[in-house]
Design a protein around this motif. Structure first.
Motif, short mmCIF file in Angstrom:
data_model
loop_
_atom_site.label_atom_id
_atom_site.label_comp_id
_atom_site.label_asym_id
_atom_site.label_seq_id
_atom_site.Cartn_x
_atom_site.Cartn_y
_atom_site.Cartn_z
N SER A 7 -2.60 27.03 36.53
CA SER A 7 -3.22 27.24 35.24
C SER A 7 -4.24 28.36 35.33
O SER A 7 -4.92 28.53 36.33
CB SER A 7 -3.90 25.96 34.77
OG SER A 7 -2.97 24.90 34.72
N GLU A 8 -4.37 29.10 34.22
CA GLU A 8 -5.33 30.18 34.17
C GLU A 8 -6.73 29.62 33.95
O GLU A 8 -6.92 28.53 33.42
CB GLU A 8 -4.95 31.14 33.05
CG GLU A 8 -3.63 31.87 33.28
CD GLU A 8 -3.34 32.85 32.16
OE1 GLU A 8 -4.14 32.90 31.21
OE2 GLU A 8 -2.32 33.54 32.26
N THR A 9 -7.72 30.40 34.33
CA THR A 9 -9.10 30.02 34.11
C THR A 9 -9.41 30.04 32.61
O THR A 9 -9.00 30.94 31.89
CB THR A 9 -10.04 31.00 34.83
OG1 THR A 9 -9.78 30.92 36.23
CG2 THR A 9 -11.49 30.65 34.57
N ARG A 10 -10.14 29.00 32.16
CA ARG A 10 -10.58 28.97 30.77
C ARG A 10 -11.94 28.29 30.70
O ARG A 10 -12.43 27.73 31.67
CB ARG A 10 -9.57 28.25 29.88
CG ARG A 10 -9.39 26.78 30.18
CD ARG A 10 -8.70 26.10 29.02
NE ARG A 10 -9.43 26.31 27.80
CZ ARG A 10 -8.94 26.06 26.57
NH1 ARG A 10 -7.72 25.60 26.45
NH2 ARG A 10 -9.68 26.28 25.49
N PRO A 32 -12.95 25.75 22.29
CA PRO A 32 -12.05 26.49 21.40
C PRO A 32 -12.03 27.97 21.78
O PRO A 32 -13.06 28.54 22.16
CB PRO A 32 -12.69 26.29 20.02
CG PRO A 32 -13.49 25.03 20.14
CD PRO A 32 -14.01 25.04 21.55
N THR A 33 -10.87 28.56 21.69
CA THR A 33 -10.76 29.97 22.04
C THR A 33 -11.18 30.90 20.91
O THR A 33 -11.54 32.06 21.15
CB THR A 33 -9.31 30.30 22.46
OG1 THR A 33 -8.42 29.91 21.40
CG2 THR A 33 -8.93 29.54 23.73
N ALA A 61 -13.24 27.63 34.47
CA ALA A 61 -12.54 27.05 35.62
C ALA A 61 -11.09 26.80 35.24
O ALA A 61 -10.68 26.99 34.09
CB ALA A 61 -13.21 25.75 36.05
N THR A 62 -10.30 26.37 36.22
CA THR A 62 -8.89 26.10 35.98
C THR A 62 -8.63 24.66 35.56
O THR A 62 -7.53 24.32 35.14
CB THR A 62 -8.06 26.38 37.25
OG1 THR A 62 -8.56 25.59 38.33
CG2 THR A 62 -8.13 27.86 37.62
N ASP A 119 -4.26 19.81 26.33
CA ASP A 119 -4.46 21.25 26.24
C ASP A 119 -3.18 21.98 26.62
O ASP A 119 -2.56 21.67 27.64
CB ASP A 119 -5.60 21.68 27.18
CG ASP A 119 -5.91 23.15 27.07
OD1 ASP A 119 -5.81 23.69 25.96
OD2 ASP A 119 -6.23 23.76 28.11
N GLY A 120 -2.76 22.93 25.81
CA GLY A 120 -1.60 23.74 26.14
C GLY A 120 -0.44 23.59 25.18
O GLY A 120 0.55 24.32 25.29
N LEU A 121 -0.54 22.65 24.22
CA LEU A 121 0.51 22.49 23.23
C LEU A 121 0.25 23.40 22.03
O LEU A 121 -0.91 23.74 21.75
CB LEU A 121 0.58 21.04 22.75
CG LEU A 121 1.10 19.99 23.72
CD1 LEU A 121 1.06 18.62 23.06
CD2 LEU A 121 2.51 20.31 24.18
#
Length: 297
Positions: A7-10, A32-33, A61-62, A119-121
Motif C-alpha cells: 500500500s502507498e503512504t497516506r 480525507p484526500t 504511513a502505509t 479504505d480503498g473502495l
C-alpha cells in the motif's frame, strides 16, 4: 495466502490522550484526500477532542499501525521518556477479487473507540460493505471486535474496480477482520483466496460474474479459492481448486481446519521439525523450510 503490504503512504488522523508516561488511543482513520473535506474533519474532530481533554495528530504511513507507531516515537522523543505503554495490535491479510482486478485485503485492529473503516473502495461502496460484513459477523453468532478496525483494499493489477460491484470482497474482509482481532488464528488465512458476498444473515452469496472473477484471481497466482457453494463447479472451470461454502461459519471452519491446503502440505505436518501449521510468510521461511529448503505450500 500471505501477501506483502504494498500500500502507498497516506495520511492518518489519530485521536487520543497523552497521560504522562503513556498514550491512550481513541481512534485512528484515514484522512480525507480532498483538502476541503480534510479541513472540515480536522476542525470537527479537534473541537470534540479538546472538549474531552484529548489531542489530534496526523501521520503519513502505509497503515494505521505504522501511523500510531510513528506518533509514539515522536511523543517519546518530545517527552524524553524512554518508553510508552505498549498497545496490542492485530493484523491479517488475504486475497480476493472482482471481475476487473485481484485485491490484497489487509485488516488491522488497534485499541481505541470501536470503529470500522474500509479504505480503498470506490466512494459509493464502503457503507454498504461495512453494513453487510458487520451484520454477517453478528448474525453468525460471532463477536464483533470492540476496537478500531481498519481494512485496506489494494488492487493487485492497478485497477480500482469502480466499474463493477465489489460485494465479492465481503467474505475476505470478514475473515481478515476476525483474524486481526484474534478470534481465529491469522495463519489459517494462508493458502486461500476468498470470493463471496455476505448476506445480512451470514450466508455466502454468489457475486456478479463469479467465473470471470475467479479467473482474475487465478491469473494473480491464487491456486485455492473459497467460493459460494452453488457456484463451486463454475469456479473450478477457471483452473483453480474451488471450495464451496454456504456461510461465514462454514468458511471459518474450512480455514481453521486447514482443509483448504493440499494433501501433504509441508506446513500441516509435524515430522519436519515445525509446529502443526506454522506457515512461511513472504519475508520469512518457517523453521521447517529453513532446515529443509522451501517446500510447496
Amino acid at each position: 495466502m500471505s501477501t506483502n503490504d504494498t500500500s502507498e503512504t497516506r495520511e492518518f488522523i489519530i485521536v487520543g490522550q497523552e497521560r504522562g508516561a503513556s498514550y491512550c488511543l481513541w481512534d485512528v482513520a484515514p484522512a480525507p484526500t480532498h483538502p476541503t473535506k480534510r479541513a472540515i474533519v480536522l476542525e470537527e474532530i479537534g473541537v470534540d477532542a479538546m472538549d474531552a481533554m484529548g489531542s489530534v495528530h496526523t501521520e503519513y504511513a502505509t497503515s494505521a499501525r505504522a501511523a500510531v507507531d510513528q506518533l509514539l516515537v515522536s511523543l517519546r522523543e518530545q517527552s524524553g521518556i524512554s518508553s510508552y505503554e505498549p498497545a496490542p495490535f492485530g493484523r491479517a491479510h488475504t486475497l480476493s477479487a472482482t471481475r476487473d482486478s485481484g485485491y490484497r485485503i489487509l485488516a488491522s485492529t488497534v485499541p481505541g473507540l470501536p470503529a470500522f473503516n474500509v479504505d480503498g473502495l470506490p466512494v459509493r461502496y464502503p457503507t454498504e460493505t461495512r453494513d453487510r460484513v458487520h451484520a454477517g459477523v453478528i448474525s453468525s453468532g460471532l463477536d464483533w471486535p470492540m476496537v478500531n478496525v481498519l481494512v485496506r483494499i489494494s488492487p493487485i493489477t492497478g485497477m480500482d474496480g469502480s466499474s463493477v460491484g465489489t460485494s465479492g470482497l465481503d467474505l475476505a474482509i470478514a475473515c481478515s477482520v476476525l483474524a486481526a482481532a484474534g478470534q481465529v488464528p491469522g495463519d489459517c488465512l494462508a493458502g486461500a483466496a476468498m470470493i463471496g458476498e455476505l448476506g445480512l444473515d451470514g450466508t455466502v452469496r454468489v457475486p456478479y460474474d463469479l467465473t470471470t472473477t475467479v479467473s482474475r484471481i487465478a491469473a494473480d497466482g491464487a491456486t485455492t479459492v473459497l467460493v459460494p457453494a452453488p457456484a463451486v463447479d463454475d469456479a473450478a472451470t477457471a483452473g483453480v481448486r474451488a471450495i464451496g461454502v454456504r456461510s461465514l461459519d462454514e468458511a471459518l471452519a474450512v480455514l481453521t481446519g486447514h482443509w483448504h491446503h493440499p494433501e501433504g502440505c509441508a506446513h500441516c505436518v509435524t515430522d519436519m521439525g515445525a509446529d502443526p501449521h506454522q506457515p512461511c510468510t513472504p519475508d520469512t521461511l518457517c523453521p521447517a523450510c529453513q532446515d529443509n529448503g522451501p517446500a510447496p505450500f
